[in-house]
Design a protein around this motif. Structure first.
Motif, PDB file in Angstrom:
ATOM      1  N   THR A  82       0.847  -1.131   0.191  1.00 48.81           N
ATOM      2  CA  THR A  82       0.158   0.108   0.085  1.00 48.81           C
ATOM      3  C   THR A  82       0.922   1.319   0.037  1.00 48.81           C
ATOM      4  O   THR A  82       1.774   1.286   0.840  1.00 48.81           O
ATOM      5  N   LEU A  83       0.528   2.244  -1.054  1.00 50.20           N
ATOM      6  CA  LEU A  83       1.283   3.413  -1.061  1.00 50.20           C
ATOM      7  C   LEU A  83       0.375   4.618  -0.723  1.00 50.20           C
ATOM      8  O   LEU A  83      -0.669   4.678  -1.293  1.00 50.20           O
ATOM      9  N   VAL A  84       0.479   5.372   0.435  1.00 46.34           N
ATOM     10  CA  VAL A  84      -0.129   6.415   0.840  1.00 46.34           C
ATOM     11  C   VAL A  84       0.684   7.621   0.688  1.00 46.34           C
ATOM     12  O   VAL A  84       1.678   7.919   1.081  1.00 46.34           O
ATOM     13  N   GLU A  85      -0.088   8.591  -0.196  1.00 45.53           N
ATOM     14  CA  GLU A  85       0.806   9.807  -0.478  1.00 45.53           C
ATOM     15  C   GLU A  85      -0.063  10.924   0.064  1.00 45.53           C
ATOM     16  O   GLU A  85      -1.405  11.164  -0.168  1.00 45.53           O
ATOM     17  N   LEU A  86       0.650  11.715   0.895  1.00 46.11           N
ATOM     18  CA  LEU A  86       0.105  12.993   1.531  1.00 46.11           C
ATOM     19  C   LEU A  86       0.580  14.047   0.690  1.00 46.11           C
ATOM     20  O   LEU A  86       1.474  14.660   0.327  1.00 46.11           O
ATOM     21  N   GLY A  87      -0.706  14.919   0.633  1.00 50.44           N
ATOM     22  CA  GLY A  87      -0.882  16.132  -0.348  1.00 50.44           C
ATOM     23  C   GLY A  87      -0.367  15.593  -1.985  1.00 50.44           C
ATOM     24  O   GLY A  87       0.480  16.073  -2.619  1.00 50.44           O
ATOM     25  N   SER A  88      -1.237  14.518  -2.503  1.00 49.56           N
ATOM     26  CA  SER A  88      -0.810  13.988  -3.515  1.00 49.56           C
ATOM     27  C   SER A  88      -0.761  14.706  -5.029  1.00 49.56           C
ATOM     28  O   SER A  88      -0.044  14.359  -6.054  1.00 49.56           O
ATOM     29  N   GLY A  89      -1.844  15.980  -4.986  1.00 51.85           N
ATOM     30  CA  GLY A  89      -1.723  16.656  -6.223  1.00 51.85           C
ATOM     31  C   GLY A  89      -1.952  15.979  -7.569  1.00 51.85           C
ATOM     32  O   GLY A  89      -2.929  14.754  -7.750  1.00 51.85           O
ATOM     33  N   SER A  90      -1.220  16.088  -8.611  1.00 52.92           N
ATOM     34  CA  SER A  90      -1.310  15.385  -9.922  1.00 52.92           C
ATOM     35  C   SER A  90      -0.634  13.818  -9.695  1.00 52.92           C
ATOM     36  O   SER A  90      -1.069  13.062 -10.815  1.00 52.92           O
ATOM     37  N   SER A  91      -0.119  13.427  -8.869  1.00 52.36           N
ATOM     38  CA  SER A  91       0.538  12.101  -8.519  1.00 52.36           C
ATOM     39  C   SER A  91       1.577  11.782  -9.699  1.00 52.36           C
ATOM     40  O   SER A  91       1.910  10.720  -9.684  1.00 52.36           O
ATOM     41  N   GLU A  92       2.004  12.809 -10.164  1.00 45.93           N
ATOM     42  CA  GLU A  92       2.852  12.524 -11.210  1.00 45.93           C
ATOM     43  C   GLU A  92       4.079  12.190 -10.967  1.00 45.93           C
ATOM     44  O   GLU A  92       4.627  10.870 -11.512  1.00 45.93           O
ATOM     45  N   LYS A  93       4.853  12.569 -10.011  1.00 44.54           N
ATOM     46  CA  LYS A  93       6.336  12.078  -9.588  1.00 44.54           C
ATOM     47  C   LYS A  93       6.091  10.693  -9.008  1.00 44.54           C
ATOM     48  O   LYS A  93       6.783   9.781  -9.095  1.00 44.54           O
TER      49      LYS A  93
END
Length: 324
Positions: A82-93
């Motif tokens: 599971t990958l949790v991204e905080l402040g993901s925005g466009s998720s580009e990176k």
């Protein structure tokens, strides 16, 4: 999007209440302050994307270089499902990580923009149809209830955004992240590093004036949402390096004496000539300082990667007692 789920903990009323509170408290104190999260309406987001492409603004390119070169190592070190991204925005990176994680089951983007969450999910699922996306419309600086998903989890906080928090706020935030982690879970965090003052100031005061427009956009948000009568031309964009605290300060400086009315708050805000509003700090870090702050929150820094020029770092840390 059959593999997409969205959980909302924010709504328009919550955001409006937060804006009213921040503007009332921030513009009636000395010195005056407006939080940087209010930069990011649709126009502000467009301006920030433009900033990331400016020659002076290195952090986005530097972080992308690390992700491209180290994604496989990060995946191997964490074994994340599971990958949790905080402040993901466009998720580009984040795509660099997702593509390096063959065992990834679930992606949990967290952002305050519903349109950003749905747009990023649609693009990701087009390329990764077996990936499950459970988005959270939430303020990541508040305590989060993560959805059920398989471990280990990797929480990702990119972009150097940790630097926008004051030291007590960073301590509280890192403690809240630690509370999300189980043994074997990890945190991947981006931090901009201390470097020459001229390089740092240029990154926040570019020659084309894009960062100035971005900074002044917060005044447009107050005008539109709260009936203010700020005039952007009456304020100058200022970026200064605070040597004592090792952070950049972005400010808006009144060019002359002024009185600003904010109708929704029944508020009149006086400005003396030269008086400033602090709109953002962007702290810069050293490895030993990052290690200490993580340790204080109950996490152990296990990996430290920088770009080739040594301008930016990604750190991987694990909950104490975990295995990475």
């Amino acid at each position: 999007m059959s593999d997409f789920q969205l959980t909302r903990t924010l709504d328009e009323r919550t955001a409006e209440t937060a804006l009213r509170t921040d503007v009332l408290e921030g513009l009636t104190r000395t010195p005056k302050v407006l939080p940087p999260k209010w930069f990011y309406d649709a126009r502000g987001s467009e301006l920030f994307e433009e900033i990331t492409r400016l020659p002076e603004y290195y952090p986005t390119r530097a972080e992308r270089e690390i992700l491209q070169g180290r994604a496989g190592e990060i995946a191997a070190a964490t074994g994340a499902r599971t990958l949790v991204e905080l402040g993901s925005g466009s998720s580009e990176k984040t795509r660099h990580l997702i593509e390096a994680m063959p065992g990834l089951d679930t992606y949990v983007p967290v952002d305050v923009s519903e349109s950003a969450l749905t747009g990023a999910a649609e693009a990701l699922l087009a390329d990764h149809p077996r990936l499950r996306v459970h988005a959270l419309l939430a303020d990541f600086t508040k305590a989060l209830q993560l959805p059920d998903s398989p471990g280990p989890r990797l929480v990702v906080f990119l972009g150097g955004t940790i630097g926008n928090l004051l030291p007590p706020e960073r301590a509280e935030f890192l403690a809240s992240v630690r509370a999300m982690l189980s043994p074997g879970d990890a945190l991947l965090m981006g931090t901009d590093l201390v470097k020459e003052e001229s390089v740092l100031v240029a990154a926040y005061d570019d020659a084309q004036g894009v960062t100035a427009a971005f900074n002044k956009n917060v005044l447009a948000v107050v005008d539109r949402e709260l009936g203010g009568d700020f005039h952007a031309a009456d304020f100058a964009h200022v970026a200064v390096w605070n040597r004592e605290h090792e952070w950049i300060e972005m400010r808006l400086r009144a060019r002359s004496e002024a009185r600003v009315k904010i109708r929704a708050l029944d508020l009149v805000v006086p400005f003396a000539a030269g008086e400033e509003i602090l709109t953002e700090i962007s702290a810069k870090f050293r490895e030993d300082g990052v290690r200490r702050e993580l340790a204080a929150a109950g996490m152990e820094l296990t990996h430290w990667w920088t770009d080739s020029a040594g301008r930016f770092a990604l750190s991987l840390s694990v909950a104490e007692g975990g295995v990475v």
